[in-house]
Design an enzyme around this catalytic site. Structure first.
Site, PDB file in Angstrom:
ATOM      1  N   TYR B  15       5.977  40.589 -57.256  1.00  0.00           N
ATOM      2  CA  TYR B  15       5.405  41.535 -56.292  1.00  0.00           C
ATOM      3  C   TYR B  15       4.913  42.805 -56.989  1.00  0.00           C
ATOM      4  O   TYR B  15       3.771  43.232 -56.787  1.00  0.00           O
ATOM      5  CB  TYR B  15       6.449  41.889 -55.224  1.00  0.00           C
ATOM      6  CG  TYR B  15       5.993  42.976 -54.284  1.00  0.00           C
ATOM      7  CD1 TYR B  15       5.129  42.690 -53.231  1.00  0.00           C
ATOM      8  CD2 TYR B  15       6.398  44.291 -54.463  1.00  0.00           C
ATOM      9  CE1 TYR B  15       4.688  43.693 -52.375  1.00  0.00           C
ATOM     10  CE2 TYR B  15       5.964  45.299 -53.618  1.00  0.00           C
ATOM     11  CZ  TYR B  15       5.108  45.001 -52.583  1.00  0.00           C
ATOM     12  OH  TYR B  15       4.660  45.990 -51.748  1.00  0.00           O
ATOM     13  N   ASP B  39       5.337  51.036 -44.647  1.00  0.00           N
ATOM     14  CA  ASP B  39       5.166  51.739 -45.917  1.00  0.00           C
ATOM     15  C   ASP B  39       4.305  52.969 -45.703  1.00  0.00           C
ATOM     16  O   ASP B  39       3.098  52.826 -45.512  1.00  0.00           O
ATOM     17  CB  ASP B  39       4.526  50.795 -46.935  1.00  0.00           C
ATOM     18  CG  ASP B  39       4.489  51.378 -48.340  1.00  0.00           C
ATOM     19  OD1 ASP B  39       4.642  52.598 -48.503  1.00  0.00           O
ATOM     20  OD2 ASP B  39       4.294  50.590 -49.285  1.00  0.00           O
ATOM     21  N   ASP B  99      11.889  50.119 -52.511  1.00  0.00           N
ATOM     22  CA  ASP B  99      11.499  49.131 -51.500  1.00  0.00           C
ATOM     23  C   ASP B  99      12.722  48.334 -51.078  1.00  0.00           C
ATOM     24  O   ASP B  99      13.565  47.993 -51.910  1.00  0.00           O
ATOM     25  CB  ASP B  99      10.474  48.139 -52.070  1.00  0.00           C
ATOM     26  CG  ASP B  99       9.038  48.617 -51.906  1.00  0.00           C
ATOM     27  OD1 ASP B  99       8.823  49.785 -51.536  1.00  0.00           O
ATOM     28  OD2 ASP B  99       8.133  47.815 -52.165  1.00  0.00           O
TER      29      ASP B  99
END
Lengths: 127, 127
Positions: B15, B39, B99
């Site tokens: 990712y 996000d 994240d």
């Protein structure tokens, strides 16, 4: 009104200090009524004060040092990496964890979820 | 069956590499159908592939280097700190973000939430 970044930072620093050096009451004082705790993520969520108190009372007697390594804040949410070193006689257990928290307007914790597994704990000779 | 830790680690590394160096399609291939993206945390959640595609297509043209700094895995969940350096002529924009992701049994991403704010971006002379 959303809490300020400084207020959130203060709560996070106080939390890690209380977990390492404080009493269960010190930790509980940082939580809002109705708060939830999922530690580690994937285990059942603790939803009552009694359940949360039971959880922190297990670590209260330990001789620990805590440190916030990285803190990211987004609105009334925070994610932070912290290190907890537990002194166990001639050995230290070192643990690094990412906690994710939500906060109310007073920067009191409304939820905590902890990301870690056994692989994030290591035992080293005491320094 | 829950994905293995290695499978989750692999998806996270892929990712960050795809966000930095890949195409929008490379990133989208790591997401499961029905996945959601928030996000930064606190902004509206993107719930359709079109919305998620629009988000990543904004950063596709950027000249970036990405690196996973810390990864914590708990069951089919992960939290990781990563650094993204964007080359902007004579300056680099350095951004560090946490994240949080959930994964399906194939270690494909089912949700992503990113913890950061403007304070986590800094501009430095290009190296």
């Amino acid at each position: 009104m959303a809490p300020t970044r400084d207020a959130i930072r203060n709560t996070v620093e106080n939390y890690v200090r209380a977990v390492a050096k404080g009493t269960t009451d010190d930790v509980l004082a940082l939580y809002a009524p109705g708060a939830t705790v999922e530690d580690p993520v994937g285990t059942p969520t603790r939803t009552t004060e009694a359940e949360i108190r039971e959880f922190y009372s297990m670590i209260e007697p330990l001789d620990q040092v805590g440190e916030v390594l990285t803190l990211k804040i987004a609105e009334n949410n925070a994610a932070f990496l912290f290190r907890l070193v537990t002194h166990l006689g001639e050995q230290d257990m070192v643990m690094e964890v990412v906690d994710v928290m939500t906060f109310d307007d007073d920067a009191t914790i409304t939820s905590m979820r902890a990301y870690w597994s056994q692989d994030d704990m290591q035992t080293v000779p005491a320094t």
